[in-house]
Design a protein around this motif. Structure first.
Motif, mmCIF file in Angstrom:
data_model
loop_
_atom_site.group_PDB
_atom_site.id
_atom_site.type_symbol
_atom_site.label_atom_id
_atom_site.label_comp_id
_atom_site.label_asym_id
_atom_site.label_seq_id
_atom_site.Cartn_x
_atom_site.Cartn_y
_atom_site.Cartn_z
ATOM 1 N N PRO A 208 0.838 -1.206 0.000
ATOM 2 C CA PRO A 208 0.000 0.000 0.000
ATOM 3 C C PRO A 208 0.870 1.251 0.000
ATOM 4 O O PRO A 208 1.620 1.498 0.951
ATOM 5 C CB PRO A 208 -0.796 -0.126 1.306
ATOM 6 C CG PRO A 208 -0.781 -1.583 1.620
ATOM 7 C CD PRO A 208 0.556 -2.078 1.154
ATOM 8 N N LEU A 209 0.819 2.001 -1.075
ATOM 9 C CA LEU A 209 1.621 3.219 -1.155
ATOM 10 C C LEU A 209 1.063 4.152 -2.215
ATOM 11 O O LEU A 209 0.224 3.779 -3.023
ATOM 12 C CB LEU A 209 3.098 2.903 -1.451
ATOM 13 C CG LEU A 209 3.454 2.083 -2.706
ATOM 14 C CD1 LEU A 209 3.497 2.956 -3.947
ATOM 15 C CD2 LEU A 209 4.797 1.391 -2.528
ATOM 16 N N LEU A 210 1.558 5.371 -2.179
ATOM 17 C CA LEU A 210 1.198 6.373 -3.182
ATOM 18 C C LEU A 210 2.459 7.130 -3.543
ATOM 19 O O LEU A 210 3.180 7.611 -2.665
ATOM 20 C CB LEU A 210 0.152 7.349 -2.642
ATOM 21 C CG LEU A 210 -0.158 8.576 -3.516
ATOM 22 C CD1 LEU A 210 -0.856 8.147 -4.795
ATOM 23 C CD2 LEU A 210 -0.984 9.589 -2.740
ATOM 24 N N ILE A 211 2.759 7.227 -4.832
ATOM 25 C CA ILE A 211 3.883 8.014 -5.324
ATOM 26 C C ILE A 211 3.378 8.856 -6.490
ATOM 27 O O ILE A 211 2.800 8.322 -7.431
ATOM 28 C CB ILE A 211 5.059 7.128 -5.787
ATOM 29 C CG1 ILE A 211 5.530 6.218 -4.660
ATOM 30 C CG2 ILE A 211 6.219 7.992 -6.284
ATOM 31 C CD1 ILE A 211 6.586 5.229 -5.090
ATOM 32 N N VAL A 212 3.584 10.142 -6.402
ATOM 33 C CA VAL A 212 3.153 11.070 -7.453
ATOM 34 C C VAL A 212 4.361 11.900 -7.859
ATOM 35 O O VAL A 212 4.900 12.654 -7.033
ATOM 36 C CB VAL A 212 2.016 11.993 -6.964
ATOM 37 C CG1 VAL A 212 1.550 12.901 -8.093
ATOM 38 C CG2 VAL A 212 0.850 11.178 -6.421
ATOM 39 N N THR A 213 4.806 11.763 -9.107
ATOM 40 C CA THR A 213 5.992 12.490 -9.580
ATOM 41 C C THR A 213 5.623 13.367 -10.765
ATOM 42 O O THR A 213 5.085 12.878 -11.762
ATOM 43 C CB THR A 213 7.115 11.519 -9.997
ATOM 44 O OG1 THR A 213 7.457 10.686 -8.882
ATOM 45 C CG2 THR A 213 8.355 12.287 -10.439
ATOM 46 N N ALA A 214 5.913 14.650 -10.645
ATOM 47 C CA ALA A 214 5.600 15.616 -11.703
ATOM 48 C C ALA A 214 6.870 16.036 -12.409
ATOM 49 O O ALA A 214 7.796 16.568 -11.779
ATOM 50 C CB ALA A 214 4.899 16.840 -11.112
ATOM 51 N N ASP A 215 6.929 15.772 -13.709
ATOM 52 C CA ASP A 215 8.017 16.244 -14.571
ATOM 53 C C ASP A 215 9.417 15.876 -14.067
ATOM 54 O O ASP A 215 10.382 16.598 -14.319
ATOM 55 C CB ASP A 215 7.936 17.764 -14.742
ATOM 56 C CG ASP A 215 6.728 18.176 -15.565
ATOM 57 O OD1 ASP A 215 6.187 17.317 -16.288
ATOM 58 O OD2 ASP A 215 6.319 19.344 -15.470
ATOM 59 N N GLN A 216 9.510 14.781 -13.328
ATOM 60 C CA GLN A 216 10.807 14.308 -12.823
ATOM 61 C C GLN A 216 11.515 15.370 -11.985
ATOM 62 O O GLN A 216 12.746 15.411 -11.913
ATOM 63 C CB GLN A 216 11.712 13.867 -13.977
ATOM 64 C CG GLN A 216 11.132 12.720 -14.800
ATOM 65 C CD GLN A 216 12.065 12.244 -15.887
ATOM 66 O OE1 GLN A 216 12.745 13.032 -16.539
ATOM 67 N NE2 GLN A 216 12.114 10.939 -16.090
ATOM 68 N N THR A 217 10.741 16.240 -11.324
ATOM 69 C CA THR A 217 11.342 17.297 -10.509
ATOM 70 C C THR A 217 10.842 17.286 -9.070
ATOM 71 O O THR A 217 11.563 17.721 -8.163
ATOM 72 C CB THR A 217 11.053 18.687 -11.104
ATOM 73 O OG1 THR A 217 9.634 18.879 -11.204
ATOM 74 C CG2 THR A 217 11.673 18.824 -12.491
ATOM 75 N N VAL A 218 9.627 16.840 -8.837
ATOM 76 C CA VAL A 218 9.080 16.814 -7.481
ATOM 77 C C VAL A 218 8.235 15.549 -7.312
ATOM 78 O O VAL A 218 7.496 15.158 -8.215
ATOM 79 C CB VAL A 218 8.239 18.070 -7.183
ATOM 80 C CG1 VAL A 218 7.121 18.242 -8.203
ATOM 81 C CG2 VAL A 218 7.674 18.025 -5.763
#
Length: 233
Positions: free
Chosen positions: A108-118
């Motif tokens: 169970p996890l959540l990973i949200v990556t925007a434009d490889q910067t954050v």
């Protein structure tokens, strides 16, 4: 591997707050996740795995997609249980292509990556979900590399989980109907008032999205998925 990387760096906080541990209420953490998604311009990568409540994860994913600018390509890795519980209903609202792959035994996890910067991360633990916002380039880059590696090994989601709003546009419906009817490219292009070259490009894109190996099969699959009126020729 993603879980180990996050756990390794979770408690690391630099003077420039490149890694920031969130201590807010779940609603506040979710708001931050939406802000990260809203930063994406070119690409949003999401890993979301349900614990005991698939519907809650589906709702969060839907909110993330609504917050993501239309210019961004979206890739989602989730556990099979989420697709079984109706993941197909959460997206496809604005025509953006959303690519989905599934992987068993995701924690169970959540990973949200925007434009490889954050990146925003959350891992379920006995003490509760631990949320962190990571801006450290080296760590974000490592997480992106891990995502790409897992993406390559994950299975494509089944037809029931296709998340692409373009599959429901009027032009796409017309092309699918013509494919099922076996109309030639020249005749189809003339009916749609577009060039043969443009028609063929649309057909290639549709076949890729729907996962078909032939044009006729694309039309049949579209009918099975409810993208076509069953009475259309």
């Amino acid at each position: 591997m993603i879980e180990e990387t996050i756990a390794q760096h979770r408690d690391t906080v630099s003077g420039g707050q490149e890694i920031h541990a969130l201590a807010g209420a779940p609603e506040e953490n979710a708001r931050v996740a939406l802000e990260v998604a809203g930063c994406a311009r070119d690409r949003l990568d999401v890993v979301v795995a349900a614990g005991s409540d698939n519907s809650e994860c589906n709702f969060l994913l839907s909110e993330l997609l609504l917050a993501t600018p239309e210019t961004a390509e979206v890739r989602v890795i989730c556990n099979p249980e989420m697709t079984d519980s109706g993941l197909a209903g959460v997206a496809g609202h604005d025509g953006r292509p959303i690519l989905v792959r599934v992987l068993s035994q995701l924690p169970p996890l959540l990973i949200v990556t925007a434009d490889q910067t954050v990146t925003l991360t959350s891992i379920e633990s006995p003490a509760g979900d631990a949320y962190s916002v990571i801006r450290a380039p080296a760590i974000v880059r490592l997480l992106c590399e891990l995502f790409d590696g897992i993406w390559q090994g994950a299975a494509a989601a089944g037809p029931g989980a296709v998340l692409d709003g373009r599959m429901r546009t009027e032009l796409t419906r017309k092309i699918l109907a013509l494919l099922r009817a076996g109309v030639t490219d020249e005749v189809a292009a003339r009916k749609l008032a577009i060039s043969v070259r443009t028609y063929r490009r649309h057909v290639a894109e549709i076949m890729t999205m729907i996962g078909s190996s032939s044009r006729f099969q694309a039309g049949v699959k579209a009918a099975e998925l409810g993208l076509l009126d069953s009475r259309s020729p």
